[in-house]
Design an enzyme around this catalytic site. Structure first.
Site, PDB file in Angstrom:
ATOM      1  CG  MET A 332      -1.922  -1.125   1.240  1.00  0.00           C
ATOM      2  SD  MET A 332      -2.949  -1.231  -0.236  1.00  0.00           S
ATOM      3  CE  MET A 332      -4.003   0.187  -0.034  1.00  0.00           C
ATOM      4  CG  ASP A 351       9.609  -0.403   5.396  1.00  0.00           C
ATOM      5  OD1 ASP A 351       9.868  -1.119   6.374  1.00  0.00           O
ATOM      6  OD2 ASP A 351       8.634  -0.612   4.659  1.00  0.00           O
ATOM      7  CB  VAL A 408       3.510   0.336   9.594  1.00  0.00           C
ATOM      8  CG1 VAL A 408       4.452   1.485   9.263  1.00  0.00           C
ATOM      9  CG2 VAL A 408       2.563   0.738  10.718  1.00  0.00           C
ATOM     10  CD  GLU A 410      -5.051  -2.914   9.859  1.00  0.00           C
ATOM     11  OE1 GLU A 410      -4.242  -2.049   9.481  1.00  0.00           O
ATOM     12  OE2 GLU A 410      -6.271  -2.739   9.837  1.00  0.00           O
ATOM     13  CE  LYS A 415      -2.347   0.060  11.117  1.00  0.00           C
ATOM     14  NZ  LYS A 415      -1.728   0.350   9.839  1.00  0.00           N
ATOM     15  CB  SER A 437      -8.176  -2.198   5.779  1.00  0.00           C
ATOM     16  OG  SER A 437      -7.131  -3.045   6.138  1.00  0.00           O
ATOM     17  CG  HIS A 458      -9.868   2.140   3.780  1.00  0.00           C
ATOM     18  ND1 HIS A 458     -11.074   1.509   3.779  1.00  0.00           N
ATOM     19  CD2 HIS A 458      -8.956   1.187   3.489  1.00  0.00           C
ATOM     20  CE1 HIS A 458     -10.911   0.226   3.501  1.00  0.00           C
ATOM     21  NE2 HIS A 458      -9.640   0.013   3.319  1.00  0.00           N
TER      22      HIS A 458
HETATM   23  P1  NAD Z   1       2.655  -4.793   3.834  1.00  0.00           P
HETATM   24  O1  NAD Z   1       2.960  -5.867   4.790  1.00  0.00           O
HETATM   25  O2  NAD Z   1       2.794  -5.032   2.366  1.00  0.00           O
HETATM   26  O3  NAD Z   1       3.552  -3.518   4.173  1.00  0.00           O
HETATM   27  C1  NAD Z   1       3.798  -3.038   5.452  1.00  0.00           C
HETATM   28  C2  NAD Z   1       5.142  -2.351   5.432  1.00  0.00           C
HETATM   29  O4  NAD Z   1       5.310  -1.662   6.651  1.00  0.00           O
HETATM   30  C3  NAD Z   1       6.319  -3.298   5.283  1.00  0.00           C
HETATM   31  O5  NAD Z   1       7.158  -2.857   4.234  1.00  0.00           O
HETATM   32  C4  NAD Z   1       7.024  -3.202   6.622  1.00  0.00           C
HETATM   33  O6  NAD Z   1       8.417  -3.378   6.532  1.00  0.00           O
HETATM   34  C5  NAD Z   1       6.653  -1.803   7.033  1.00  0.00           C
HETATM   35  N1  NAD Z   1       6.770  -1.600   8.469  1.00  0.00           N
HETATM   36  C6  NAD Z   1       6.429  -2.434   9.466  1.00  0.00           C
HETATM   37  N2  NAD Z   1       6.730  -1.885  10.663  1.00  0.00           N
HETATM   38  C7  NAD Z   1       7.278  -0.681  10.416  1.00  0.00           C
HETATM   39  C8  NAD Z   1       7.786   0.348  11.225  1.00  0.00           C
HETATM   40  N3  NAD Z   1       7.822   0.263  12.532  1.00  0.00           N
HETATM   41  N4  NAD Z   1       8.267   1.458  10.623  1.00  0.00           N
HETATM   42  C9  NAD Z   1       8.255   1.563   9.285  1.00  0.00           C
HETATM   43  N5  NAD Z   1       7.796   0.612   8.476  1.00  0.00           N
HETATM   44  C10 NAD Z   1       7.295  -0.500   9.018  1.00  0.00           C
HETATM   45  O7  NAD Z   1       1.186  -4.305   4.200  1.00  0.00           O
HETATM   46  P2  NAD Z   1       0.140  -3.529   3.275  1.00  0.00           P
HETATM   47  O8  NAD Z   1      -0.716  -4.509   2.598  1.00  0.00           O
HETATM   48  O9  NAD Z   1       0.845  -2.493   2.475  1.00  0.00           O
HETATM   49  O10 NAD Z   1      -0.775  -2.827   4.383  1.00  0.00           O
HETATM   50  C11 NAD Z   1      -0.346  -1.709   5.095  1.00  0.00           C
HETATM   51  C12 NAD Z   1      -1.533  -1.078   5.794  1.00  0.00           C
HETATM   52  O11 NAD Z   1      -2.538  -0.774   4.835  1.00  0.00           O
HETATM   53  C13 NAD Z   1      -2.208  -1.973   6.817  1.00  0.00           C
HETATM   54  O12 NAD Z   1      -2.672  -1.165   7.878  1.00  0.00           O
HETATM   55  C14 NAD Z   1      -3.372  -2.565   6.054  1.00  0.00           C
HETATM   56  O13 NAD Z   1      -4.440  -2.940   6.873  1.00  0.00           O
HETATM   57  C15 NAD Z   1      -3.760  -1.385   5.206  1.00  0.00           C
HETATM   58  N6  NAD Z   1      -4.494  -1.722   3.973  1.00  0.00           N
HETATM   59  C16 NAD Z   1      -4.162  -2.798   3.220  1.00  0.00           C
HETATM   60  C17 NAD Z   1      -4.872  -3.096   2.081  1.00  0.00           C
HETATM   61  C18 NAD Z   1      -4.506  -4.281   1.235  1.00  0.00           C
HETATM   62  O14 NAD Z   1      -5.294  -4.655   0.366  1.00  0.00           O
HETATM   63  N7  NAD Z   1      -3.348  -4.864   1.422  1.00  0.00           N
HETATM   64  C19 NAD Z   1      -5.920  -2.278   1.696  1.00  0.00           C
HETATM   65  C20 NAD Z   1      -6.234  -1.160   2.463  1.00  0.00           C
HETATM   66  C21 NAD Z   1      -5.508  -0.888   3.598  1.00  0.00           C
END
Ligand code: NAD
Length: 724
Positions: A332, A351, A408, A410, A415, A437, A458
């Site tokens: 995302m 990151d 980051v 979920e 967070k 989400s 979102h």
């Molecule tokens: P992902 O696992 O692909 O990415 C998360 C990233 O956050 C990773 O690169 C990780 O290294 C990084 N991260 C973790 N801890 C960290 C920290 N302390 N500091 C900095 N970076 C950190 O996850 P995603 O699918 O991109 O989802 C991210 C957020 O978006 C979540 O809250 C998820 O619920 C939300 N979201 C996801 C979707 C989806 O379809 N995947 C849709 C809408 C919202």
């Protein structure tokens, strides 16, 4: 140059060369739209051309567009098909006169020519356009459940052939001037307005007695008429392809096909009349009312800021984000970086390791490389976009960001940590948004020292494709923060809806009811294929079991468990339906045997060799019931579950407007667009009919179908879902 007259909507001038320049400039409107005033102006232009001193006519526009299409305000007021038929025939009479005077008429297209606008241009003997890739030509009527009623199907099939006409009118896609030139729709392109007018004049001089090809005695359809073998072959398959795509839910698709087909067997005038009859059928159809109401009026209202509140009684000036921080460079985060850098925003992509941050940037590069391969971008554009994204691990780099979006893992703890770290370097006024989400925003804001500046943004996956962003207002989020988040969503070219905080917000919560209902059916012993077919017949983009596989069953289970824990800790707030839904038992059962969805190669479907098949053992886990329900019942369940949940969101105040509800449902999770959105579904049916059917379903399948109180009230006291 003498000014001849200024009819209300079309100004006429004539030079010494005898060329009448008719400039469309509808008073009191920002766009030229086809209605009585514009057509009266064009009729006056035709009569001027009929006079002996006039040698030819150039039709142009003084607005930014050439002509944007039919006047939807006028069309929305039609209740009887005769009104639509008569208006369509009246327009055609004017255009027919213009093209049969025996004198050349040329369209000088300097802006969008869409719908009725393109139809007017098609009644000219030649068309020249500015060579500007942003300029759009096309017949988009089908996207609003309508049909080109100004001769579009008739003239396009005679100008470009039946197949091309069917494609242009049936798909409704915009064309660039270059594409239109390639198709033969335009005679030439001009680099400037002066050149455009010069080309038009030159064409008039070279064709003093212009005639439309279809008025020539030996006219033949390019590629043949509807009887020609190659065309007949196309007609043998086109309707079934369209039926698969539309599931018969879009009458305009069938009517366009009929109009082109029948028009391809008839003379020009008879074909024109046939088209007007199909136009009339579409114009007063419930489907077009649904689509125009939502996808035109409500969408425009949202884009103009209907959900952007005043601050202290005043509408705040629009803001722009110059520097955006993104926490988390995963799927995302990278997606948000991409769409933001694309519109010129400088992005800091943070990151935990530099490698992870760079990986996020590499993900953007991959997409851009694909776009280059498809000729949708250039290496220079890619490099410029990538140069705006700075991968980092240092929070200090966030200094100066107007907005930071957190994406980051979920996880509340993670967070909260990143929120505190970011706020330590941000200016007082900066906004912090979470892309969560599932986690309520008010709870996440507890980690913030400036909860008034904390909000939910979102985004949906894949970010570059999905048009919606759901903005979630926490209990302490200020209106000023909301306005700034709203402006940012528009800045990156997405459509914002605004909702209040609640578990699952609006989109995830209602979307979940669709999937869960499909799963409940499976548990009852409904044949899985019937469930999937019902989803498609209902007009949803993907059937419920396949969709659950895409989302992943383990994720749904995790979210439900988290919600259950939260509810217990909170001492029980209104239950989210997905938590106690009978469909959840199916999710649990499949997870237990490791069938967690597509990512694992196994869920409700088996995935292999690029093909997926329903898992044959499903029948053993969920034996088929002796009574298999009718498809209608399955479709009702899938749609009522969603509409009723949307109505509950409305009555609980999660939704702030009807427009947000309808647009959010179509753009967020693909709620069948022909219904005009989840609340319009109820409006179109009528509250009383909805309540009656919902009660039947509740009696048979459980209290989740008990109609929302707000609809019961509408049914007894009158009224419908309507924004003030
Ligand atoms: P992902 O696992 O692909 O990415 C998360 C990233 O956050 C990773 O690169 C990780 O290294 C990084 N991260 C973790 N801890 C960290 C920290 N302390 N500091 C900095 N970076 C950190 O996850 P995603 O699918 O991109 O989802 C991210 C957020 O978006 C979540 O809250 C998820 O619920 C939300 N979201 C996801 C979707 C989806 O379809 N995947 C849709 C809408 C919202």
């Amino acid at each position: 140059m003498t000014k001849l007259e200024h009819a209300a909507a079309v100004m006429l001038t004539m030079g010494e060369d005898g060329v009448v320049v008719a400039t469309m400039d509808l008073p009191g409107r920002t766009m030229n739209v086809v209605g009585e005033a514009l057509m009266a102006g064009i009729a006056a232009a035709a009569e001027r051309l009929a006079q002996p001193d006039a040698k030819g006519l150039i039709l142009s526009s003084a607005k930014a567009d050439f002509c944007a299409g039919g006047d939807l305000d006028r069309m929305s007021a039609w209740t009887r098909p005769e009104q639509a038929f008569e208006a369509s025939m009246a327009m055609k009479q004017v255009l027919r006169r213009l093209e049969t005077l025996g004198k050349p008429v040329v369209a000088a297209i300097q802006g969008h020519a869409l719908g009725g606008g393109l139809e007017i241009a098609l009644a000219c003997h030649a068309r020249f356009a500015l060579d500007d890739a942003r300029l759009k030509l096309g017949q988009p009527e089908v996207k609003l459940g309508l049909l080109p009623g100004g001769g579009g199907t008739v003239r396009l099939s005679r100008l470009l052939g039946i197949q091309a006409a069917l494609q242009i009118c049936g798909e409704g896609a915009d064309m660039s001037p270059q594409k239109a030139l390639g198709l033969g729709l335009l005679q030439g392109l001009a680099a400037s307005h002066d050149e455009l007018m010069a080309q038009a004049r030159a064409w008039i001089a070279a064709h003093p007695q212009a005639q439309q090809p279809w008025d020539a005695p030996k006219f033949r359809f390019p590629g043949g008429d509807s009887r020609a073998p190659a065309v007949a072959q196309m007609w043998a398959i086109a309707p079934s392809i369209a039926a698969v795509k539309s599931q018969g839910n879009y009458p305009a698709v069938q009517h366009i096909m009929s109009s082109v087909f029948e028009g391809g067997l008839l003379g020009f005038d008879a074909a024109s009349e046939v088209e007007s009859r199909y136009f009339a059928a579409c114009a007063v159809s419930q489907v077009s009312k649904n689509m125009v109401g939502t996808l035109w009026y409500q969408l425009n209202a949202l884009k103009k800021g209907a959900s952007r509140p005043p601050v202290g009684g005043e509408v705040p000036a629009a803001t722009k984000v110059k520097k955006l921080g993104i926490l988390g460079a995963g799927m995302m985060g990278a997606g948000i970086a991409h769409v933001s850098a694309k519109v010129g925003i400088d992005v800091v992509l943070l990151d935990t390791t530099l490698a992870a941050a760079e990986q996020g940037k590499a993900q953007v590069r991959q997409l851009l490389d694909k776009a280059i391969q498809r000729k949708r971008s250039t290496p220079a554009q890619r490099d410029a976009l990538l140069a705006r994204i700075t991968p980092t691990t240092a929070y200090a780099d966030l200094a100066g960001c107007d907005l930071v979006i957190e994406a980051v893992f979920e996880d509340r703890g993670v967070k909260a940590t990143v929120t505190r770290q970011a706020e330590a370097v941000l200016a007082e006024g900066a906004v912090l948004a979470s892309n969560t989400s599932t986690l309520p925003i008010t709870g996440l804001a507890r980690a913030s020292v400036r909860p008034a500046n904390f909000i939910g943004l979102h985004f949906f996956s894949p970010v570059e494709k999905m048009p919606l962003v759901e903005i979630i207002v926490g209990a302490q989020t200020s209106d000023a923060t909301l306005a700034r988040a709203f402006d940012c969503v528009l800045q990156i070219g997405k459509t914002p809806i605004v909702v209040n905080d609640s578990r699952g917000f609006y989109t995830s919560r209602v979307f979940g009811t669709y999937v869960m209902e499909g799963l409940a059916m499976l548990k009852e012993g409904v044949h899985p294929r019937s469930i999937e077919v019902a989803g498609l017949q209902a007009g949803m983009p993907m059937p419920p079991l396949a969709l659950q596989d895409e989302v992943s069953l383990s994720l749904s289970l995790h979210v439900a468990e988290q919600a259950r824990k939260d509810l217990a800790a909170e001492g029980g707030t209104p239950a989210q339906p997905a938590v106690d839904h009978p469909g959840m038992a199916v999710v649990r059962q499949l997870c237990e045997i490791g069938r967690v969805g597509k990512k694992a190669g196994r869920g409700f479907y088996d995935y292999g060799d690029g093909e997926k098949r329903l898992w044959p053992e499903l029948g053993r886990l969920y034996p088929l019931a002796a009574r298999q329900p009718e498809q209608r019942e399955l479709i009702d369940r899938l749609m009522f579950a969603q509409a009723n949940e949307a109505a509950r969101c409305f009555e609980e105040g999660v939704l702030r407007s009807v427009a947000d509800a309808n647009i959010g449902s179509i753009f967020g999770w693909g709620f069948a667009p022909f219904h005009g959105g989840a609340l319009q579904f109820i409006n179109a049916m009528g509250a009383a009919a909805f309540v009656a059917r919902a009660r039947e379903l509740a009696a048979q399948f459980g209290p989740r179908f008990a109609p929302a109180a707000v609809v019961v009230k509408q049914a007894t006291e009158g009224g419908c879902f309507q924004d003030p």
